[in-house]
Design a protein around this motif. Structure first.
Motif, PDB file in Angstrom:
ATOM      1  N   TYR A   1     -35.606   8.850  19.719  1.00  0.00           N
ATOM      2  CA  TYR A   1     -36.364   9.626  18.587  1.00  0.00           C
ATOM      3  C   TYR A   1     -37.865   9.706  18.800  1.00  0.00           C
ATOM      4  O   TYR A   1     -38.286  10.618  18.189  1.00  0.00           O
ATOM      5  CB  TYR A   1     -36.257   9.181  17.412  1.00  0.00           C
ATOM      6  CG  TYR A   1     -34.636   9.245  16.871  1.00  0.00           C
ATOM      7  CD1 TYR A   1     -33.942  10.582  16.623  1.00  0.00           C
ATOM      8  CD2 TYR A   1     -33.815   8.230  16.886  1.00  0.00           C
ATOM      9  CE1 TYR A   1     -32.853  10.696  16.254  1.00  0.00           C
ATOM     10  CE2 TYR A   1     -32.635   8.241  16.530  1.00  0.00           C
ATOM     11  CZ  TYR A   1     -31.956   9.513  15.959  1.00  0.00           C
ATOM     12  OH  TYR A   1     -30.604   9.449  15.753  1.00  0.00           O
TER      13      TYR A   1
ATOM     14  N   CYS B   1     -34.676   2.202  24.009  1.00  0.00           N
ATOM     15  CA  CYS B   1     -35.183   1.518  22.755  1.00  0.00           C
ATOM     16  C   CYS B   1     -35.356   2.396  21.413  1.00  0.00           C
ATOM     17  O   CYS B   1     -34.851   2.269  20.372  1.00  0.00           O
ATOM     18  CB  CYS B   1     -36.176   0.787  22.967  1.00  0.00           C
ATOM     19  SG  CYS B   1     -36.400  -0.367  24.052  1.00  0.00           S
ATOM     20  N   ASP B   2     -35.816   3.967  21.822  1.00  0.00           N
ATOM     21  CA  ASP B   2     -36.153   4.585  20.792  1.00  0.00           C
ATOM     22  C   ASP B   2     -36.222   6.014  21.085  1.00  0.00           C
ATOM     23  O   ASP B   2     -37.022   6.644  21.568  1.00  0.00           O
ATOM     24  CB  ASP B   2     -37.178   4.171  19.859  1.00  0.00           C
ATOM     25  CG  ASP B   2     -37.280   4.923  18.577  1.00  0.00           C
ATOM     26  OD1 ASP B   2     -36.713   5.933  18.272  1.00  0.00           O
ATOM     27  OD2 ASP B   2     -38.255   4.468  17.855  1.00  0.00           O
TER      28      ASP B   2
ATOM     29  N   LEU C   1     -42.158   0.969  22.999  1.00  0.00           N
ATOM     30  CA  LEU C   1     -41.248   1.983  22.857  1.00  0.00           C
ATOM     31  C   LEU C   1     -41.274   3.045  24.081  1.00  0.00           C
ATOM     32  O   LEU C   1     -40.419   3.559  24.434  1.00  0.00           O
ATOM     33  CB  LEU C   1     -41.134   2.759  21.525  1.00  0.00           C
ATOM     34  CG  LEU C   1     -41.125   1.764  20.361  1.00  0.00           C
ATOM     35  CD1 LEU C   1     -41.252   2.455  19.069  1.00  0.00           C
ATOM     36  CD2 LEU C   1     -39.781   1.065  20.277  1.00  0.00           C
TER      37      LEU C   1
ATOM     38  N   ARG D   1     -33.596   3.049  11.653  1.00  0.00           N
ATOM     39  CA  ARG D   1     -34.432   2.000  12.507  1.00  0.00           C
ATOM     40  C   ARG D   1     -35.599   2.444  12.940  1.00  0.00           C
ATOM     41  O   ARG D   1     -36.516   2.064  13.198  1.00  0.00           O
ATOM     42  CB  ARG D   1     -33.306   1.347  13.457  1.00  0.00           C
ATOM     43  CG  ARG D   1     -32.230   0.400  12.710  1.00  0.00           C
ATOM     44  CD  ARG D   1     -31.332  -0.211  13.978  1.00  0.00           C
ATOM     45  NE  ARG D   1     -30.262  -0.562  13.388  1.00  0.00           N
ATOM     46  CZ  ARG D   1     -28.836  -0.333  13.867  1.00  0.00           C
ATOM     47  NH1 ARG D   1     -28.875   0.547  14.810  1.00  0.00           N
ATOM     48  NH2 ARG D   1     -27.865  -0.840  13.369  1.00  0.00           N
ATOM     49  N   HIS D   2     -35.571   3.780  13.568  1.00  0.00           N
ATOM     50  CA  HIS D   2     -36.771   4.450  14.014  1.00  0.00           C
ATOM     51  C   HIS D   2     -37.652   4.681  13.084  1.00  0.00           C
ATOM     52  O   HIS D   2     -38.939   4.442  13.401  1.00  0.00           O
ATOM     53  CB  HIS D   2     -36.294   5.665  14.774  1.00  0.00           C
ATOM     54  CG  HIS D   2     -37.342   6.805  15.077  1.00  0.00           C
ATOM     55  ND1 HIS D   2     -38.271   6.557  15.970  1.00  0.00           N
ATOM     56  CD2 HIS D   2     -37.760   7.921  14.297  1.00  0.00           C
ATOM     57  CE1 HIS D   2     -39.135   7.626  16.018  1.00  0.00           C
ATOM     58  NE2 HIS D   2     -39.166   8.364  15.008  1.00  0.00           N
TER      59      HIS D   2
ATOM     60  N   ASN E   1     -40.118   1.407  13.469  1.00  0.00           N
ATOM     61  CA  ASN E   1     -40.820   1.708  14.623  1.00  0.00           C
ATOM     62  C   ASN E   1     -41.989   2.747  14.359  1.00  0.00           C
ATOM     63  O   ASN E   1     -42.866   3.133  15.274  1.00  0.00           O
ATOM     64  CB  ASN E   1     -39.932   2.273  15.714  1.00  0.00           C
ATOM     65  CG  ASN E   1     -38.964   1.429  16.341  1.00  0.00           C
ATOM     66  OD1 ASN E   1     -39.186   0.048  15.891  1.00  0.00           O
ATOM     67  ND2 ASN E   1     -37.997   1.521  17.032  1.00  0.00           N
ATOM     68  N   THR E   2     -41.878   3.436  13.068  1.00  0.00           N
ATOM     69  CA  THR E   2     -42.830   4.427  12.898  1.00  0.00           C
ATOM     70  C   THR E   2     -43.523   4.344  11.534  1.00  0.00           C
ATOM     71  O   THR E   2     -44.857   4.297  11.696  1.00  0.00           O
ATOM     72  CB  THR E   2     -41.906   6.019  12.635  1.00  0.00           C
ATOM     73  OG1 THR E   2     -41.146   5.972  13.905  1.00  0.00           O
ATOM     74  CG2 THR E   2     -43.011   6.931  12.287  1.00  0.00           C
TER      75      THR E   2
ATOM     76  N   GLN F   1     -29.444   4.799  13.707  1.00  0.00           N
ATOM     77  CA  GLN F   1     -30.451   4.610  14.604  1.00  0.00           C
ATOM     78  C   GLN F   1     -31.698   5.355  14.027  1.00  0.00           C
ATOM     79  O   GLN F   1     -32.964   4.954  14.346  1.00  0.00           O
ATOM     80  CB  GLN F   1     -29.894   5.441  15.730  1.00  0.00           C
ATOM     81  CG  GLN F   1     -29.071   4.644  16.762  1.00  0.00           C
ATOM     82  CD  GLN F   1     -27.508   5.030  15.998  1.00  0.00           C
ATOM     83  OE1 GLN F   1     -27.305   5.639  15.178  1.00  0.00           O
ATOM     84  NE2 GLN F   1     -26.545   4.494  16.907  1.00  0.00           N
TER      85      GLN F   1
ATOM     86  N   CYS G   1     -35.322  -2.071  19.526  1.00  0.00           N
ATOM     87  CA  CYS G   1     -34.221  -1.187  20.026  1.00  0.00           C
ATOM     88  C   CYS G   1     -33.343  -0.714  18.873  1.00  0.00           C
ATOM     89  O   CYS G   1     -32.813  -1.388  18.165  1.00  0.00           O
ATOM     90  CB  CYS G   1     -33.340  -1.925  21.149  1.00  0.00           C
ATOM     91  SG  CYS G   1     -32.177  -0.822  21.731  1.00  0.00           S
ATOM     92  N   ILE G   2     -33.435   0.675  18.826  1.00  0.00           N
ATOM     93  CA  ILE G   2     -32.673   1.235  17.616  1.00  0.00           C
ATOM     94  C   ILE G   2     -31.338   1.231  17.945  1.00  0.00           C
ATOM     95  O   ILE G   2     -30.435   1.495  16.873  1.00  0.00           O
ATOM     96  CB  ILE G   2     -33.012   2.688  17.262  1.00  0.00           C
ATOM     97  CG1 ILE G   2     -32.624   3.633  18.458  1.00  0.00           C
ATOM     98  CG2 ILE G   2     -34.669   2.822  17.187  1.00  0.00           C
ATOM     99  CD1 ILE G   2     -32.963   4.933  18.259  1.00  0.00           C
TER     100      ILE G   2
END
Length: 295
Positions: free
Chosen positions: A66, A63-64, A14, A87-88, A92-93, A84, A4-5
């Motif tokens: 973006y 959570c995200d 996500l 973190r994304h 997450n990416t 944020q 979670c960002i």
């Protein structure tokens, strides 16, 4: 591992497609629920169908967010240094996270596979290097009294020299920080300052992403302005972004992140001075040590 960002809590997915199929490319742990958001085909993985963003059970927020935003929004938030968006991108990416919850992250082969550079990061690194060459070339040409010998060289020779200079200084910046964070010989883990981070390529990814503000000199094509002053301002902006990215990735304090950024800047300065000295340009003042020189 997807997180979670907002609160950095691990999540299973996500987003989900409108039909209920989960996004299996970002599964790690099970601690999330889902809710429906604005229906728009923002994610390529959704195949143009409606998607549902995952809501974090820990903080109650998406959570995200973006996942539904385009690159323009991401770039603006990078410039604004929003945690944020880092973190994304970093968690997450751009990181290759395993979809197998039973995967052993301590397995060296698994860590090496998940730590590979994303193709987009390689392209970004090349683009940033070329901008460094342009800025460095422009700044040194302003000191024409000290560069008469270099200016007499063929244009291709000059370009190769500045390309070599920027390549070596950039490598020294990345390698010094990678050594301090990820090497088994780093003194920081022994001193209890920073645990050893097993993914050095992720450290370089964080540094490259946080250096995106170096692309602003493209505005020089439209507006003419003072190159040294612009490079200095960009340098400070890059330093601040580097510190923020290292803090988020390594989960360390601002003091440790600032120390790592300063160590990288010192290494870059030393290598730059050595290259200029070898080329007979040691009299140039652009490598008088400053943490913002040649970001």
């Amino acid at each position: 591992m997807p997180i979670c960002i907002e609160c950095r809590h691990p999540v299973k997915t996500l987003w989900r497609e409108g039909g209920g199929t989960s996004n299996t490319t970002t599964t790690t742990s099970s601690s999330s629920s889902t809710t429906t958001t604005n229906n728009k085909p923002s994610s390529p993985a959704s195949g143009g169908h409606n998607i549902r963003l995952t809501v974090c059970k820990n903080c109650g927020r998406f959570c995200d967010k973006y996942v539904e935003h385009d690159f323009v929004v991401l770039f603006i938030d990078l410039v604004l240094i929003k945690p944020q968006v880092y973190r994304h991108l970093l968690h997450n990416t751009l990181m290759n996270t395993s979809s197998d919850p039973d995967n052993n992250n301590n397995n060296p082969e698994s860590v090496k596979k998940e730590d590979a550079f994303a193709p987009s990061i390689i392209r970004l690194g090349v683009l940033l290097l070329l901008f460094d060459v342009y800025l460095t070339w422009a700044r040194i040409e302003r000191q024409s009294a000290d560069t008469e010998g270099l200016a007499e060289r063929p244009i291709v020779t000059q370009y190769v020299f500045f390309l070599l200079l920027c390549t070596l200084t950039t490598l020294s910046f990345h390698l010094s920080i990678r050594f301090l964070t990820s090497s088994r010989f780093s003194p920081l883990p022994f001193l209890g300052i920073l645990p050893r981070y097993p993914r050095p390529n992720s450290v370089s990814t964080a540094l490259l992403v946080s250096s995106s503000t170096k692309l602003f000199p493209i505005l020089m094509v439209v507006w003419e302005y003072d190159v040294p002053a612009a490079a200095r301002s960009l340098g400070w902006a890059v330093v601040v972004n580097n510190v923020e990215a290292l803090k988020i990735l390594l989960d360390c304090s601002y003091g440790v992140a600032a120390f790592l950024a300063m160590a990288g800047a010192l290494s870059r300065w030393a290598v730059g001075r050595a290259v200029l000295w070898a080329a007979g340009l040691a009299c140039l003042q652009m490598y008088k040590f400053q943490p913002v020189d040649l970001p």
